[in-house]
Design a protein around this motif. Structure first.
Motif, PDB file in Angstrom:
ATOM      1  N   ALA A   1      -5.336   2.973   1.392  1.00 46.86           N
ATOM      2  CA  ALA A   1      -4.785   3.804   0.314  1.00 46.86           C
ATOM      3  C   ALA A   1      -3.388   3.317  -0.080  1.00 46.86           C
ATOM      4  O   ALA A   1      -3.093   3.163  -1.269  1.00 46.86           O
ATOM      5  N   HIS A   2      -2.548   3.077   0.902  1.00 39.38           N
ATOM      6  CA  HIS A   2      -1.185   2.603   0.604  1.00 39.38           C
ATOM      7  C   HIS A   2      -1.210   1.202  -0.004  1.00 39.38           C
ATOM      8  O   HIS A   2      -0.463   0.921  -0.941  1.00 39.38           O
ATOM      9  N   ASP A   3      -2.088   0.338   0.499  1.00 41.84           N
ATOM     10  CA  ASP A   3      -2.200  -1.018  -0.057  1.00 41.84           C
ATOM     11  C   ASP A   3      -2.625  -0.994  -1.522  1.00 41.84           C
ATOM     12  O   ASP A   3      -2.231  -1.861  -2.302  1.00 41.84           O
ATOM     13  N   LEU A   4      -3.436  -0.005  -1.888  1.00 41.68           N
ATOM     14  CA  LEU A   4      -3.906   0.102  -3.275  1.00 41.68           C
ATOM     15  C   LEU A   4      -2.922   0.845  -4.180  1.00 41.68           C
ATOM     16  O   LEU A   4      -3.156   0.964  -5.379  1.00 41.68           O
ATOM     17  N   GLY A   5      -1.841   1.365  -3.604  1.00 40.75           N
ATOM     18  CA  GLY A   5      -0.807   1.991  -4.432  1.00 40.75           C
ATOM     19  C   GLY A   5      -0.728   3.493  -4.376  1.00 40.75           C
ATOM     20  O   GLY A   5      -0.035   4.113  -5.201  1.00 40.75           O
ATOM     21  N   ALA A   6      -1.395   4.125  -3.405  1.00 42.66           N
ATOM     22  CA  ALA A   6      -1.264   5.579  -3.268  1.00 42.66           C
ATOM     23  C   ALA A   6       0.159   5.914  -2.843  1.00 42.66           C
ATOM     24  O   ALA A   6       0.787   5.173  -2.087  1.00 42.66           O
ATOM     25  N   ASN A   7       0.653   7.024  -3.334  1.00 39.52           N
ATOM     26  CA  ASN A   7       1.984   7.475  -2.935  1.00 39.52           C
ATOM     27  C   ASN A   7       1.960   8.123  -1.554  1.00 39.52           C
ATOM     28  O   ASN A   7       2.965   8.127  -0.851  1.00 39.52           O
ATOM     29  N   ALA A   8       0.807   8.705  -1.195  1.00 41.51           N
ATOM     30  CA  ALA A   8       0.677   9.362   0.104  1.00 41.51           C
ATOM     31  C   ALA A   8      -0.796   9.463   0.469  1.00 41.51           C
ATOM     32  O   ALA A   8      -1.675   9.376  -0.396  1.00 41.51           O
TER      33      ALA A   8
END
Length: 160
Positions: free
Chosen positions: A108-115
């Motif tokens: 999720a973080h690698d794909l650009g999620a904020n949290a």
């Protein structure tokens, strides 16, 4: 994010949608909330397409709670699409998962999620997680002190 900006929730579980909306209020969110039940529904909503074309009824959102396991279009696929849209750079995306596999948060973080937020099994835990999200993305405006007024003096003989 200002408190008048809309929150968009994408989750296919109608019971969780209701629970999340109640939890958001208990966590101090005062933002209006819109919901969709599929990944493609979220894309249509964000683009203002089809049934979501009326921006008066379906205003743009500033914060999205995005479930991973959505029908039609998976949450990671939707997140990839969101992050490829330059006009959505400021859109805050919080990924939610009921399974919380070890690598989901990292992906999720690698794909650009904020949290990333693992869905808890207890309501109180959900409210607490949402309070942290509110503090991160929707901080309350600082309380402005009310200016102190000096009492008006009444001169002798007036007002009697």
């Amino acid at each position: 994010m200002r408190n008048n900006r809309h929150v968009l929730i994408a989750d296919d579980d109608p019971d969780f949608l209701v629970l999340l909306q109640v939890a958001l209020k208990n966590a101090g969110f005062s933002n209006p909330v819109q919901t969709v039940e599929t990944g493609s529904g979220l894309v249509d909503y964000v683009e203002g397409r089809g049934e979501y074309a009326d921006r008066g009824a379906h205003p743009t959102s500033a914060l999205v709670f995005l479930d991973l396991k959505l029908p039609v279009r998976h949450g990671f696929d939707v997140l990839r699409w969101i992050r490829k849209q330059p006009e959505l750079n400021d859109l805050i995306v919080v990924i939610m998962s009921g399974f919380s596999f070890a690598n989901e948060a990292q992906v999720a973080h690698d794909l650009g999620a904020n949290a990333f937020m693992a869905k808890p099994t207890r309501f109180a835990s959900l409210v607490q997680l949402l309070q942290h999200q509110r503090e991160a993305w929707c901080p309350s405006a600082p309380v402005q002190p009310v200016p102190r007024r000096e009492p008006e003096s009444v001169e002798a003989g007036q007002g009697q």
